[in-house]
Motif scaffolding. Structure first.
Motif, mmCIF file in Angstrom:
data_model
loop_
_atom_site.group_PDB
_atom_site.id
_atom_site.type_symbol
_atom_site.label_atom_id
_atom_site.label_comp_id
_atom_site.label_asym_id
_atom_site.label_seq_id
_atom_site.Cartn_x
_atom_site.Cartn_y
_atom_site.Cartn_z
ATOM 1 N N GLY A 84 0.762 -1.195 -0.432
ATOM 2 C CA GLY A 84 -0.095 0.532 -0.308
ATOM 3 C C GLY A 84 0.905 1.238 0.172
ATOM 4 O O GLY A 84 0.529 1.909 -0.927
ATOM 5 N N THR A 85 2.417 1.340 0.318
ATOM 6 C CA THR A 85 3.198 1.973 1.210
ATOM 7 C C THR A 85 3.304 2.986 -0.200
ATOM 8 O O THR A 85 3.825 3.472 -1.161
ATOM 9 N N MET A 86 3.344 1.684 -1.413
ATOM 10 C CA MET A 86 4.282 1.707 -2.707
ATOM 11 C C MET A 86 3.093 1.741 -3.923
ATOM 12 O O MET A 86 3.356 2.844 -4.820
ATOM 13 N N PHE A 87 1.573 1.534 -3.875
ATOM 14 C CA PHE A 87 0.620 2.423 -4.419
ATOM 15 C C PHE A 87 0.769 3.652 -3.979
ATOM 16 O O PHE A 87 0.875 4.435 -5.321
ATOM 17 N N LEU A 115 -0.051 5.040 -16.343
ATOM 18 C CA LEU A 115 0.663 4.021 -15.760
ATOM 19 C C LEU A 115 1.201 3.882 -14.642
ATOM 20 O O LEU A 115 0.668 2.594 -14.110
ATOM 21 N N SER A 116 1.013 4.966 -13.917
ATOM 22 C CA SER A 116 0.801 5.208 -12.812
ATOM 23 C C SER A 116 -0.324 5.014 -11.599
ATOM 24 O O SER A 116 -0.594 4.396 -10.720
ATOM 25 N N HIS A 117 -1.024 5.882 -12.103
ATOM 26 C CA HIS A 117 -2.292 5.728 -11.070
ATOM 27 C C HIS A 117 -3.878 5.352 -11.799
ATOM 28 O O HIS A 117 -4.380 4.564 -10.560
ATOM 29 N N THR A 118 -3.553 4.737 -13.470
ATOM 30 C CA THR A 118 -4.478 3.053 -13.384
ATOM 31 C C THR A 118 -5.007 2.168 -12.518
ATOM 32 O O THR A 118 -5.424 1.377 -12.101
ATOM 33 N N PRO A 119 -3.367 1.822 -12.351
ATOM 34 C CA PRO A 119 -3.389 0.156 -11.466
ATOM 35 C C PRO A 119 -4.190 0.304 -10.022
ATOM 36 O O PRO A 119 -4.319 -0.078 -9.349
ATOM 37 N N ILE A 120 -3.721 1.371 -9.608
ATOM 38 C CA ILE A 120 -4.378 1.788 -8.166
ATOM 39 C C ILE A 120 -5.566 2.883 -8.333
ATOM 40 O O ILE A 120 -6.336 3.957 -7.705
ATOM 41 N N LEU A 121 -6.378 2.666 -9.380
ATOM 42 C CA LEU A 121 -7.831 3.300 -9.661
ATOM 43 C C LEU A 121 -8.229 4.815 -9.339
ATOM 44 O O LEU A 121 -9.154 5.384 -8.618
ATOM 45 N N VAL A 122 -6.706 5.342 -9.564
ATOM 46 C CA VAL A 122 -7.139 7.288 -9.749
ATOM 47 C C VAL A 122 -7.151 7.865 -11.472
ATOM 48 O O VAL A 122 -6.207 6.864 -12.319
ATOM 49 N N GLY A 221 -12.194 -9.935 -13.208
ATOM 50 C CA GLY A 221 -11.366 -11.321 -13.867
ATOM 51 C C GLY A 221 -10.806 -11.988 -12.939
ATOM 52 O O GLY A 221 -10.772 -13.329 -12.850
ATOM 53 N N LEU A 222 -10.030 -11.368 -12.288
ATOM 54 C CA LEU A 222 -9.144 -11.654 -10.885
ATOM 55 C C LEU A 222 -10.389 -12.668 -10.175
ATOM 56 O O LEU A 222 -10.259 -13.692 -9.690
ATOM 57 N N GLY A 223 -11.270 -11.564 -9.932
ATOM 58 C CA GLY A 223 -11.480 -12.188 -8.345
ATOM 59 C C GLY A 223 -13.261 -13.744 -8.646
ATOM 60 O O GLY A 223 -12.955 -14.621 -8.304
ATOM 61 N N VAL A 224 -12.924 -13.477 -10.260
ATOM 62 C CA VAL A 224 -13.964 -13.957 -10.454
ATOM 63 C C VAL A 224 -13.183 -16.131 -11.003
ATOM 64 O O VAL A 224 -13.401 -16.798 -10.835
ATOM 65 N N HIS A 225 -12.358 -15.404 -10.852
ATOM 66 C CA HIS A 225 -10.850 -16.703 -11.329
ATOM 67 C C HIS A 225 -10.713 -16.871 -10.360
ATOM 68 O O HIS A 225 -10.638 -18.536 -10.523
ATOM 69 N N TYR A 226 -9.698 -15.981 -9.585
ATOM 70 C CA TYR A 226 -8.664 -17.324 -8.236
ATOM 71 C C TYR A 226 -9.808 -17.052 -6.903
ATOM 72 O O TYR A 226 -9.061 -17.701 -6.276
ATOM 73 N N TYR A 235 -4.616 -7.580 -3.355
ATOM 74 C CA TYR A 235 -5.453 -5.724 -4.055
ATOM 75 C C TYR A 235 -5.579 -5.537 -3.092
ATOM 76 O O TYR A 235 -5.393 -4.070 -2.466
ATOM 77 N N LEU A 236 -7.160 -5.335 -2.446
ATOM 78 C CA LEU A 236 -8.005 -4.704 -2.069
ATOM 79 C C LEU A 236 -7.435 -3.851 -0.557
ATOM 80 O O LEU A 236 -7.308 -2.828 -0.475
ATOM 81 N N MET A 237 -6.762 -4.836 -0.098
ATOM 82 C CA MET A 237 -6.336 -4.363 0.782
ATOM 83 C C MET A 237 -4.958 -3.620 1.232
ATOM 84 O O MET A 237 -4.912 -2.236 1.701
ATOM 85 N N PRO A 238 -3.892 -3.515 0.351
ATOM 86 C CA PRO A 238 -2.718 -2.715 0.064
ATOM 87 C C PRO A 238 -3.589 -1.557 -0.975
ATOM 88 O O PRO A 238 -3.372 -0.490 -0.321
ATOM 89 N N TYR A 239 -4.620 -1.946 -1.659
ATOM 90 C CA TYR A 239 -5.580 -0.117 -1.900
ATOM 91 C C TYR A 239 -5.709 0.935 -0.388
ATOM 92 O O TYR A 239 -5.988 1.632 -0.510
ATOM 93 N N VAL A 240 -6.373 -0.290 0.027
ATOM 94 C CA VAL A 240 -6.961 0.699 1.312
ATOM 95 C C VAL A 240 -5.779 1.161 1.994
ATOM 96 O O VAL A 240 -5.805 1.897 2.607
ATOM 97 N N VAL A 241 -4.908 0.167 2.382
ATOM 98 C CA VAL A 241 -3.243 1.128 3.136
ATOM 99 C C VAL A 241 -3.033 2.704 2.087
ATOM 100 O O VAL A 241 -2.751 3.269 2.438
ATOM 101 N N PHE A 242 -3.228 2.242 1.200
ATOM 102 C CA PHE A 242 -2.803 3.775 0.235
ATOM 103 C C PHE A 242 -3.444 4.512 -0.116
ATOM 104 O O PHE A 242 -2.933 5.818 0.120
ATOM 105 N N VAL A 243 -5.182 4.739 0.314
ATOM 106 C CA VAL A 243 -5.991 5.091 0.344
ATOM 107 C C VAL A 243 -5.671 6.157 1.501
ATOM 108 O O VAL A 243 -5.512 7.418 1.839
ATOM 109 N N VAL A 244 -5.360 5.330 2.829
ATOM 110 C CA VAL A 244 -4.948 5.633 4.103
ATOM 111 C C VAL A 244 -4.043 6.642 4.627
ATOM 112 O O VAL A 244 -4.616 8.116 4.359
ATOM 113 N N TRP A 245 -2.946 6.913 3.273
ATOM 114 C CA TRP A 245 -1.899 7.447 3.506
ATOM 115 C C TRP A 245 -2.304 8.494 2.232
ATOM 116 O O TRP A 245 -1.880 9.394 2.531
#
Length: 360
Positions: A84-87, A115-122, A221-226, A235-245
């Motif tokens: 999340g810190t790296m996000f 490339l920096s923002h799309t993976p973290i939903l910005v 797709g990842l959620g459906v498959h795995y 993903y979701l928990m690192p994303y939450v840490v990113f939002v907190v940061w």
């Protein structure tokens, strides 16, 4: 670089030679501050900027490999914090792209920004444009875009759910801000026809929204498959840490009982830009590219992050008492601002945060 800044801001800064007697002015001008900074601080180095970007990507990839390799419950909380810190570090890279301080090539800034923002939903362009508004109006109660104070009258009439989000969920509101903006404003960062954007910017906004939609499709797709557990862990928990940061740092940039806010003719660009504060994040400073060095960045947005510390040291003698910084522990600053910074008076051209007699 400096010419670009002046062209963008001379419409919002006052004439520094003809000063209306009713306005309180700083004892120095924008040019005084600019002259104190070495010229090379305004110049980006393409390979240096790219090295930070690829280093961040490499660390993100390495952490995913390590998490998959260990795949143990004891490790995942640590992984969430690190990833999340790296996000958040990737967000800062995209932030430089949005300001044009990553490189002098607009197409490359836009590419790396996506490339920096799309993976973290910005939504890169949607956020870039609203962030431009924030920088052009920092410290102006009436026109600032993010983490501006509400007035006492507005506070008194806020519905409970808006108070809950604005004053008690401050570390989790960024996704809501992307959809709904801040209190008293309308529009979405995802919709091209939002009042945030000018007609000629709508295609760029749509491009970022499409990229974000593709990223969401990939995650589904990842959620459906795995399975949801996989998506939650990786993903979701690192994303939450990113939002907190993100919420923590941006909140503390502009929220402090000692920071003045302005309205009407008493505001002008340089005075508003100084309504922010430098903060020390300790071992995280180099990881998130010294984003806590914020005063110099607000005055000159085209200074790359790797020159901000040098620029800050150069302007301190010029700014004098008008330079604000804090060495207070971050969580102590957060708690103090959370407890005391609620609204500003309805009247007055220079005002400060106040605390209600009864908090809700």
């Amino acid at each position: 670089m400096f010419c670009y800044l002046i062209q963008n801001y001379e419409n919002v800064t006052s004439n520094l030679t003809t000063r209306p007697p009713t306005r309180e002015f700083l004892p120095f001008t924008l040019q005084d501050v600019r002259s104190a900074i070495p010229g090379h601080c305004f110049q980006s180095n393409l390979w240096r900027s790219l090295s930070y970007f690829f280093l961040d990507l490499g660390i993100v990839a390495g952490l995913y490999w390590l998490a998959a390799r260990i795949d143990s419950a004891w490790f995942f909380p640590l992984f969430w914090l690190m990833q999340g810190t790296m996000f958040w570090a990737l967000f800062v890279i995209g932030h430089d792209c949005g300001h044009g301080s990553f490189s002098r090539y607009r197409w490359l800034n836009n590419l790396v920004g996506h490339l920096s923002h799309t993976p973290i939903l910005v939504p890169y362009h949607g956020w870039r444009i609203s962030h431009r508004t924030h920088h052009a109006n920092t410290g102006n109660i009436e026109t600032d875009e993010s983490w501006y104070p509400v007035t006492e009258g507005y506070y008194d009439n806020m519905p409970w759910y808006e108070r809950l989000a604005r004053f008690h969920l401050i570390l989790f509101v960024y996704p809501l801000y992307l959809f709904r903006r801040s209190p008293g404003k309308q529009g979405s960062h995802f919709l091209p026809d939002s009042p945030l954007f000018r007609p000629h910017e709508r295609r760029a906004v749509l491009t970022s929204t499409v990229c974000l939609s593709l990223m969401l499709t990939f995650l589904v797709g990842l959620g459906v498959h795995y399975g949801f557990g996989f998506l939650f862990k990786y993903y979701l928990m690192p994303y939450v840490v990113f939002v907190v940061w993100l919420d923590l740092v941006t909140f503390l940039h502009h929220t402090d009982a000692d920071i003045p806010w302005y309205r009407g003719k008493d505001w002008y660009f340089l005075k508003g830009a100084l309504s922010t504060i430098d903060r020390d994040y300790g071992i995280f400073n180099p990881i998130h590219h010294n984003i806590g060095t914020h005063v110099a960045h607000h005055i000159f947005i085209t200074i790359p992050h790797y020159h901000l510390k040098e620029a800050t040291e150069a302007i301190k003698p010029v700014l004098g008492e008008h330079y604000r910084s804090s060495q207070e522990p971050i969580w102590k600053s957060l708690w103090r601002s959370y407890q005391t910074c609620y609204f500003v008076p309805d009247q007055g051209s220079k005002v400060y945060y106040q605390t209600p007699s009864k908090k809700i």
